[in-house]
Design a protein around this motif. Structure first.
Motif, PDB file in Angstrom:
ATOM      1  N   ALA A  45     -12.938  33.818  45.544  1.00  0.00           N
ATOM      2  CA  ALA A  45     -13.009  32.875  44.432  1.00  0.00           C
ATOM      3  C   ALA A  45     -14.264  33.080  43.595  1.00  0.00           C
ATOM      4  CB  ALA A  45     -12.967  31.438  44.941  1.00  0.00           C
ATOM      5  N   SER A  46     -15.238  33.754  44.159  1.00  0.00           N
ATOM      6  CA  SER A  46     -16.471  33.963  43.412  1.00  0.00           C
ATOM      7  C   SER A  46     -17.152  35.232  43.908  1.00  0.00           C
ATOM      8  CB  SER A  46     -17.393  32.747  43.601  1.00  0.00           C
ATOM      9  OG  SER A  46     -18.566  32.948  42.870  1.00  0.00           O
ATOM     10  N   VAL A  47     -16.984  36.296  43.147  1.00  0.00           N
ATOM     11  CA  VAL A  47     -17.574  37.582  43.496  1.00  0.00           C
ATOM     12  C   VAL A  47     -18.551  37.946  42.381  1.00  0.00           C
ATOM     13  CG1 VAL A  47     -17.109  40.003  44.020  1.00  0.00           C
ATOM     14  CG2 VAL A  47     -15.412  38.274  44.616  1.00  0.00           C
ATOM     15  N   ASN A  52      -5.549  42.169  40.186  1.00  0.00           N
ATOM     16  CA  ASN A  52      -5.282  40.798  39.727  1.00  0.00           C
ATOM     17  C   ASN A  52      -4.048  40.775  38.837  1.00  0.00           C
ATOM     18  OD1 ASN A  52      -7.392  39.632  41.078  1.00  0.00           O
ATOM     19  ND2 ASN A  52      -8.529  39.012  39.265  1.00  0.00           N
ATOM     20  N   LEU A  78      -7.635  42.156  33.051  1.00  0.00           N
ATOM     21  CA  LEU A  78      -8.811  41.981  32.190  1.00  0.00           C
ATOM     22  C   LEU A  78      -9.444  40.617  32.463  1.00  0.00           C
ATOM     23  CD1 LEU A  78     -10.577  43.197  30.009  1.00  0.00           C
ATOM     24  CD2 LEU A  78      -9.064  42.235  28.300  1.00  0.00           C
ATOM     25  N   THR A  79     -10.659  40.645  32.969  1.00  0.00           N
ATOM     26  CA  THR A  79     -11.337  39.417  33.364  1.00  0.00           C
ATOM     27  C   THR A  79     -12.264  38.919  32.261  1.00  0.00           C
ATOM     28  OG1 THR A  79     -11.181  39.999  35.673  1.00  0.00           O
ATOM     29  CG2 THR A  79     -12.895  38.439  35.090  1.00  0.00           C
ATOM     30  N   ALA A  80     -13.011  39.816  31.659  1.00  0.00           N
ATOM     31  CA  ALA A  80     -13.929  39.395  30.611  1.00  0.00           C
ATOM     32  C   ALA A  80     -14.276  40.571  29.726  1.00  0.00           C
ATOM     33  CB  ALA A  80     -15.200  38.808  31.211  1.00  0.00           C
ATOM     34  N   ILE A  84     -24.891  42.783  32.161  1.00  0.00           N
ATOM     35  CA  ILE A  84     -24.248  41.481  32.268  1.00  0.00           C
ATOM     36  C   ILE A  84     -23.985  41.192  33.744  1.00  0.00           C
ATOM     37  CG2 ILE A  84     -22.133  40.174  31.769  1.00  0.00           C
ATOM     38  CD1 ILE A  84     -23.360  40.577  29.182  1.00  0.00           C
ATOM     39  N   THR A  85     -24.282  39.983  34.152  1.00  0.00           N
ATOM     40  CA  THR A  85     -23.907  39.549  35.498  1.00  0.00           C
ATOM     41  C   THR A  85     -23.007  38.334  35.375  1.00  0.00           C
ATOM     42  OG1 THR A  85     -26.014  40.285  36.384  1.00  0.00           O
ATOM     43  CG2 THR A  85     -24.762  38.751  37.733  1.00  0.00           C
ATOM     44  N   THR A  86     -21.917  38.318  36.129  1.00  0.00           N
ATOM     45  CA  THR A  86     -21.059  37.136  36.130  1.00  0.00           C
ATOM     46  C   THR A  86     -20.323  37.044  37.460  1.00  0.00           C
ATOM     47  OG1 THR A  86     -19.433  35.881  34.864  1.00  0.00           O
ATOM     48  CG2 THR A  86     -19.051  38.240  35.054  1.00  0.00           C
ATOM     49  N   ASN A  87     -19.670  35.915  37.671  1.00  0.00           N
ATOM     50  CA  ASN A  87     -18.881  35.729  38.895  1.00  0.00           C
ATOM     51  C   ASN A  87     -17.400  35.785  38.539  1.00  0.00           C
ATOM     52  OD1 ASN A  87     -21.268  35.307  40.195  1.00  0.00           O
ATOM     53  ND2 ASN A  87     -21.039  33.097  40.381  1.00  0.00           N
ATOM     54  N   ILE A  88     -16.646  36.557  39.308  1.00  0.00           N
ATOM     55  CA  ILE A  88     -15.228  36.695  39.014  1.00  0.00           C
ATOM     56  C   ILE A  88     -14.389  36.276  40.225  1.00  0.00           C
ATOM     57  CG2 ILE A  88     -15.598  38.551  37.345  1.00  0.00           C
ATOM     58  CD1 ILE A  88     -14.629  40.499  39.521  1.00  0.00           C
ATOM     59  N   LYS A  89     -13.100  36.030  39.949  1.00  0.00           N
ATOM     60  CA  LYS A  89     -12.146  35.735  41.018  1.00  0.00           C
ATOM     61  C   LYS A  89     -11.370  37.000  41.345  1.00  0.00           C
ATOM     62  CE  LYS A  89     -11.111  31.157  39.214  1.00  0.00           C
ATOM     63  NZ  LYS A  89     -10.170  30.533  38.299  1.00  0.00           N
ATOM     64  N   GLY A 144      -5.437  31.543  45.506  1.00  0.00           N
ATOM     65  CA  GLY A 144      -4.436  31.083  46.468  1.00  0.00           C
ATOM     66  C   GLY A 144      -3.291  30.356  45.785  1.00  0.00           C
TER      67      GLY A 144
END
Lengths: 156, 109
Positions: free
Chosen positions: A77-79, A100, A104-106, A118-123, A155
């Motif tokens: 849920a948070s990588v 996924n 395309l996440t971002a 860039i740093t971010t959290n992805i699912k 989930g």
């Protein structure tokens, strides 16, 4: 006048109240937000997403992009993912997760003053390659890393 | 300075380069998940997030629902000074939006 009647008719004939709510909720903001690249984000494959976002899916591997992600993620849920590009004229950075439902996440469009990091959290739904695509000087460069997920983040 | 209830920012400047850490409170619902009864949970996620500094959009992010709940972003840009103001704004797919202005604090020496 006629036009409005047509819309009224259509919405009255919509199958259910929920259907109406959903279509209203989905359609209105899309019209307002022209900046969000619907076709790219809703693509089901990496190639289609890249074509939608950059107009081309042909990328070159580059060691000037550093992708930092954990080898094993305890919680999908948070990588935390960091992309650093030392390519000159880095214009855009995209993060994709191959497995996924919508890869395309971002996409980050960068100003010339912005650093290529860039740093971010992805699912992540399951173990997958995480792909970083950098647009620099009009060309696409990529690098990827596999991340194993022990608990799914999407989930259901 | 316009305050924001959803956006939290930590920032600093070193040698003209500002590092921004930004945390937004948002459910980031993908629209692909189902609840216990098997009904789809409607999508609600931030689509656009921008950061402006002295007239430039230094970051223009397009996000999908696959960004984590309560999105976190870290980025950096040059040409900044202590005490500068940045403006961060977001819009989600339902049209909800928020923005806030934040001062980059003067570094303690």
């Amino acid at each position: 006048m006629n036009h409005h009647r047509r819309i009224l008719l259509k919405s009255t004939l919509a199958a259910s109240a929920t259907g109406m709510a959903i279509s209203a909720g989905l359609l209105t903001p899309k019209a307002v937000l022209a900046a969000w690249n619907t076709s790219a984000f809703e693509s089901k494959t990496v190639d289609a997403a890249l074509t939608g976002a950059f107009g081309s899916a042909s990328t070159a591997d580059s060691d000037k992009i550093k992708l930092s992600a954990p080898d094993v993620a305890e919680n999908g849920a948070s990588v935390t993912v960091t992309v650093k590009s030392s390519l000159p004229k880095t214009e855009a950075i995209s993060i994709l997760v191959k497995e996924n439902a919508q890869p395309l996440t971002a996409s980050f469009n960068l100003n010339p003053r912005t650093e290529g990091a860039i740093t971010t959290n992805i699912k992540m739904g399951k173990s997958s390659d995480v792909i970083a695509v950098v647009k620099a000087d009009g060309k696409l460069y990529t690098t990827k890393q596999q991340v194993k997920v022990t608990i799914g983040g999407c989930g259901g | 300075m316009a305050k924001s209830s959803t956006i939290q920012v930590r920032s600093s400047v070193k040698k003209g380069v500002a590092t921004i850490k930004c945390l937004v409170s948002h459910p980031m619902e993908t629209g692909l998940r189902k609840d216990k009864k098997g009904n789809l949970i409607p999508a609600k996620f931030i689509q656009n997030l921008t950061c402006e500094h002295s007239g430039d959009t230094v970051l223009d992010a397009e996000l999908n629902g696959s960004i984590s709940t309560n999105p976190y972003l870290k980025f950096a840009f040059s040409g900044a000074n202590d005490g500068d103001t940045i403006k961060i704004s977001w819009v989600d797919n339902t049209g909800e939006k928020d923005s806030g202005e934040f001062e980059i604090p003067t570094r303690r020496r």
